[in-house]
Motif scaffolding. Structure first.
Motif, PDB file in Angstrom:
ATOM      1  N   VAL A   1       0.767  -1.061   0.057  1.00 48.72           N
ATOM      2  CA  VAL A   1       0.037  -0.099   0.114  1.00 48.72           C
ATOM      3  C   VAL A   1       0.932   1.339   0.029  1.00 48.72           C
ATOM      4  CG1 VAL A   1      -1.589   1.107   1.448  1.00 48.72           C
ATOM      5  CG2 VAL A   1      -1.885  -1.235   1.155  1.00 48.72           C
ATOM      6  N   ASN A   2       1.858   1.165   0.795  1.00 52.20           N
ATOM      7  CA  ASN A   2       2.878   2.205   1.014  1.00 52.20           C
ATOM      8  C   ASN A   2       3.487   2.806  -0.464  1.00 52.20           C
ATOM      9  OD1 ASN A   2       4.421   4.435   2.215  1.00 52.20           O
ATOM     10  ND2 ASN A   2       6.145   3.060   2.280  1.00 52.20           N
ATOM     11  N   GLU A   3       3.944   1.828  -1.064  1.00 58.23           N
ATOM     12  CA  GLU A   3       4.592   1.756  -2.466  1.00 58.23           C
ATOM     13  C   GLU A   3       3.722   2.391  -3.586  1.00 58.23           C
ATOM     14  OE1 GLU A   3       6.659  -1.382  -5.207  1.00 58.23           O
ATOM     15  OE2 GLU A   3       8.093  -0.581  -3.794  1.00 58.23           O
ATOM     16  N   ALA A   4       2.341   1.705  -3.584  1.00 58.80           N
ATOM     17  CA  ALA A   4       1.341   1.882  -4.590  1.00 58.80           C
ATOM     18  C   ALA A   4       0.878   3.444  -4.395  1.00 58.80           C
ATOM     19  CB  ALA A   4       0.457   0.992  -4.535  1.00 58.80           C
ATOM     20  N   ARG A   5       0.647   3.902  -2.939  1.00 59.80           N
ATOM     21  CA  ARG A   5       0.078   5.060  -3.005  1.00 59.80           C
ATOM     22  C   ARG A   5       0.749   6.306  -2.405  1.00 59.80           C
ATOM     23  NH1 ARG A   5      -5.540   2.793   0.135  1.00 59.80           N
ATOM     24  NH2 ARG A   5      -6.318   1.666  -1.589  1.00 59.80           N
ATOM     25  N   PHE A   6       1.941   5.919  -1.893  1.00 60.11           N
ATOM     26  CA  PHE A   6       2.749   7.026  -1.004  1.00 60.11           C
ATOM     27  C   PHE A   6       4.098   6.950  -1.391  1.00 60.11           C
ATOM     28  CE2 PHE A   6      -0.918   5.512   1.644  1.00 60.11           C
ATOM     29  CZ  PHE A   6      -1.949   6.877   1.433  1.00 60.11           C
ATOM     30  N   GLY A   7       4.470   6.393  -2.298  1.00 64.11           N
ATOM     31  CA  GLY A   7       5.920   6.655  -2.889  1.00 64.11           C
ATOM     32  C   GLY A   7       6.883   5.564  -2.224  1.00 64.11           C
ATOM     33  N   GLY A   8       6.462   4.554  -1.250  1.00 62.78           N
ATOM     34  CA  GLY A   8       7.605   3.845  -0.638  1.00 62.78           C
ATOM     35  C   GLY A   8       8.493   4.377   0.370  1.00 62.78           C
ATOM     36  N   ASP A   9       8.029   5.495   1.073  1.00 64.76           N
ATOM     37  CA  ASP A   9       8.750   6.180   2.005  1.00 64.76           C
ATOM     38  C   ASP A   9       8.635   5.370   3.090  1.00 64.76           C
ATOM     39  OD1 ASP A   9       9.860   7.974   3.983  1.00 64.76           O
ATOM     40  OD2 ASP A   9       9.432   9.820   2.946  1.00 64.76           O
ATOM     41  N   PRO A  10       9.951   4.997   3.799  1.00 68.46           N
ATOM     42  CA  PRO A  10       9.902   4.123   5.063  1.00 68.46           C
ATOM     43  C   PRO A  10       9.183   4.924   6.067  1.00 68.46           C
ATOM     44  CG  PRO A  10      12.011   4.805   4.670  1.00 68.46           C
ATOM     45  CD  PRO A  10      11.258   5.395   3.306  1.00 68.46           C
ATOM     46  N   ARG A  11       9.309   6.259   6.389  1.00 65.29           N
ATOM     47  CA  ARG A  11       8.709   7.133   7.285  1.00 65.29           C
ATOM     48  C   ARG A  11       7.252   6.824   7.258  1.00 65.29           C
ATOM     49  NH1 ARG A  11      11.876  12.474   6.029  1.00 65.29           N
ATOM     50  NH2 ARG A  11      11.514  11.457   4.052  1.00 65.29           N
ATOM     51  N   THR A  12       6.545   6.859   6.222  1.00 68.90           N
ATOM     52  CA  THR A  12       5.295   6.756   5.883  1.00 68.90           C
ATOM     53  C   THR A  12       4.789   5.016   6.424  1.00 68.90           C
ATOM     54  OG1 THR A  12       5.139   8.105   4.007  1.00 68.90           O
ATOM     55  CG2 THR A  12       3.314   6.636   4.292  1.00 68.90           C
ATOM     56  N   LEU A  13       5.676   3.840   5.988  1.00 72.78           N
ATOM     57  CA  LEU A  13       5.507   2.741   6.370  1.00 72.78           C
ATOM     58  C   LEU A  13       5.372   2.690   7.844  1.00 72.78           C
ATOM     59  CD1 LEU A  13       5.261  -0.432   5.838  1.00 72.78           C
ATOM     60  CD2 LEU A  13       7.845  -0.222   5.963  1.00 72.78           C
ATOM     61  N   GLY A  14       6.211   3.583   8.706  1.00 67.29           N
ATOM     62  CA  GLY A  14       6.207   3.489  10.091  1.00 67.29           C
ATOM     63  C   GLY A  14       4.977   4.268  10.737  1.00 67.29           C
ATOM     64  N   LEU A  15       4.419   5.129   9.894  1.00 65.44           N
ATOM     65  CA  LEU A  15       3.175   5.984  10.325  1.00 65.44           C
ATOM     66  C   LEU A  15       1.835   4.916  10.344  1.00 65.44           C
ATOM     67  CD1 LEU A  15       3.538   9.344   8.513  1.00 65.44           C
ATOM     68  CD2 LEU A  15       3.687   8.787  11.015  1.00 65.44           C
ATOM     69  N   PHE A  16       2.080   4.010   9.271  1.00 63.02           N
ATOM     70  CA  PHE A  16       0.708   3.040   9.277  1.00 63.02           C
ATOM     71  C   PHE A  16       0.696   2.486  10.746  1.00 63.02           C
ATOM     72  CE2 PHE A  16       0.956   2.357   4.571  1.00 63.02           C
ATOM     73  CZ  PHE A  16       0.300   3.506   4.207  1.00 63.02           C
ATOM     74  N   LEU A  17       1.754   1.669  11.022  1.00 65.76           N
ATOM     75  CA  LEU A  17       1.779   1.142  12.393  1.00 65.76           C
ATOM     76  C   LEU A  17       1.503   2.036  13.465  1.00 65.76           C
ATOM     77  CD1 LEU A  17       4.646  -1.388  12.051  1.00 65.76           C
ATOM     78  CD2 LEU A  17       2.394  -2.027  12.261  1.00 65.76           C
ATOM     79  N   SER A  18       2.097   3.362  13.372  1.00 62.09           N
ATOM     80  CA  SER A  18       1.742   4.171  14.450  1.00 62.09           C
ATOM     81  C   SER A  18       0.428   4.996  14.615  1.00 62.09           C
ATOM     82  CB  SER A  18       2.793   5.476  14.175  1.00 62.09           C
ATOM     83  OG  SER A  18       4.186   5.026  14.519  1.00 62.09           O
ATOM     84  N   ALA A  19      -0.180   4.975  13.454  1.00 63.77           N
ATOM     85  CA  ALA A  19      -1.766   5.166  13.619  1.00 63.77           C
ATOM     86  C   ALA A  19      -2.490   4.344  14.229  1.00 63.77           C
ATOM     87  CB  ALA A  19      -2.130   5.392  12.103  1.00 63.77           C
ATOM     88  N   VAL A  20      -2.364   3.016  14.062  1.00 66.82           N
ATOM     89  CA  VAL A  20      -3.268   1.846  14.884  1.00 66.82           C
ATOM     90  C   VAL A  20      -3.011   2.190  16.173  1.00 66.82           C
ATOM     91  CG1 VAL A  20      -3.292  -0.397  15.387  1.00 66.82           C
ATOM     92  CG2 VAL A  20      -2.946   0.193  12.915  1.00 66.82           C
TER      93      VAL A  20
END
Length: 432
Positions: free
Chosen positions: A252-271
């Motif tokens: 999902v991160n790569e397809a929608r948000f450019g694959g930024d590792p910081r965004t990947l961390g935000l997914f788990l942090s949002a939960v």
């Protein structure tokens, strides 16, 4: 008005009840923070090596299978020997596994098999020790503080989910995955020191003879004979096996948000943000007596929120859906854990805790594997939507089939010790 506010806020009495629970809470909290950082590092490293959602889903398989194999054995250990010794030994084992992850990253390992093998070793040690950890609060705390103690543990887990992935994303972007693994190793060293303060805690009750359980499968029989127990566990299994989203986060991160590792961390942090918000108001949840209905409702909301995440386009909406899912998960976990600990006799508490641990931890990992497989033949949004809706429907089916769980009410404080096992008035060993 002030009384109402106090009732609804986080109940911190267990942390003031004695240093033993504080030591357990500190050790568990620190290890969870390190574990969350390592989870992101493993996810990022596997994705970097393979670029495959099936491979990221295999992380769940590498974690879930050891949990099933060793979690039940851990329950037998927790009902056979000093639970403190089990927790100490398995924490050291997790520390050694964390050191192995550091070493493979420092050596520039390119083998996914080796990486997943180390993950499996750490998961095996954690599974062996988890039932003993889960059996401690009800022995260390007054009966009316057990739910509050479990809520505090869940809040620390949610804080770890918030801080760990976000911190891991920053650390990996700056120093690569080795630094995240090193942080986990340091956290496990601190946890190993903290659990040294736990008291000697041997299982008690008629179901134990000569310090040994009379039957390894006694815990399953307790669960099968008590509808609130099997209903609570079936609800959790439905939610996690069908709707876990973590393996899909990199895709999902790569397809929608450019694959930024910081965004990947935000997914788990949002939960975790949602989980912490619910945890801070858990003083109300732990006092609600309709625990079964609360768990069923919260678990259903979890599935629907993740289905909405699969359809969300903007980042803010995706993170909002994950926050709702995290809040629902916290309410479900706290009510389920308190119900199970209260309804289980101490002689079987280790083995029933092992069943709970296998379902509560292996279920999500196997659910991640399922999510990766479905996404590999369809898409991440399809996997999320189908999984979330299926989970909500399965939970509705459990609710319809289990009237005792729907009607379950937490006993008054004076009655919160587990009742004798049905059909075993003379001896809990009659189950065996």
């Amino acid at each position: 008005m002030s009384r109402r506010v106090r009732v609804r806020l986080l109940d911190t009495r267990p942390l003031r009840s004695g240093r033993s629970f504080r030591a357990l809470w500190i050790g568990t909290s620190v290890s969870q923070l390190g574990g969350q950082m390592a989870n992101v590092a493993v996810l990022a490293q596997v994705w970097d090596l393979t670029g495959s959602p099936v491979a990221t889903g295999a992380i769940g398989l590498a974690t879930g299978l050891p949990l099933v194999l060793f979690g039940l054995l851990g329950g037998v250990l927790a009902d056979s020997v000093d639970r403190r010794a089990v927790v100490r030994a398995t924490t050291v084992g997790q520390l050694l596994a964390a050191a192995g992850l550091c070493a493979q990253a420092l050596a520039g390992n390119r083998s996914v098999v080796l990486l997943l093998a180390l993950v499996a070793v750490g998961a095996s040690c954690g599974a062996l020790g988890a039932p003993a950890r889960r059996a401690f609060p009800v022995r260390l705390l007054p009966a009316d503080q057990v739910a509050a103690g479990l809520a505090l543990t869940n809040v620390s887990f949610q804080v770890a989910m918030l801080a760990g992935p976000a911190l891991a994303g920053l650390v990996i972007a700056r120093w690569d995955v080795f630094a995240a693994y090193a942080a986990q190793a340091l956290a496990m060293a601190v946890a190993a020191l903290a659990v040294r303060r736990l008291p000697v805690t041997r299982p008690e009750g008629a179901g134990v003879a000569g310090g040994r359980p009379r039957a390894k499968r006694g815990g399953w029989r307790v669960v099968a004979r008590r509808p609130p127990l099997w209903g609570a566990l079936a609800t959790d299994l439905s939610a996690t096996l069908l709707a876990m989203p973590v393996a899909l986060f990199p895709l999902v991160n790569e397809a929608r948000f450019g694959g930024d590792p910081r965004t990947l961390g935000l997914f788990l942090s949002a939960v975790a943000v949602g989980g912490i918000a619910a945890g801070l108001l858990s003083g109300a949840v732990t006092r609600w007596r309709r625990a079964g209905l609360v768990q069923l409702s919260a678990a259903g909301l979890w599935g629907l929120a993740l289905a909405c995440f699969g359809l969300a386009g903007p980042l803010w909406l995706a993170l909002g859906c994950l926050a709702v899912a995290g809040a629902a998960d916290t309410v479900s976990v706290v009510t389920r854990g308190a119900l199970i600990q209260r309804e289980t006799p101490d002689a079987y508490r280790g083995r029933v805790s092992a069943v709970e641990h296998v379902i509560g931890v292996a279920g999500p990992e196997l659910g991640n594997f399922r999510a990766g497989l479905v996404a590999s033949v369809s898409s991440a949004p399809c996997s999320l939507v189908v999984g979330g809706v299926s989970a909500a429907l399965a939970i509705a089916a459990v609710s319809l089939a289990n009237a005792p769980l729907r009607a379950y009410r937490t006993p008054p404080a004076a009655e919160r010790q587990a009742a004798p096992e049905p059909g075993a008035a003379a001896s809990a060993g009659a189950l065996n």
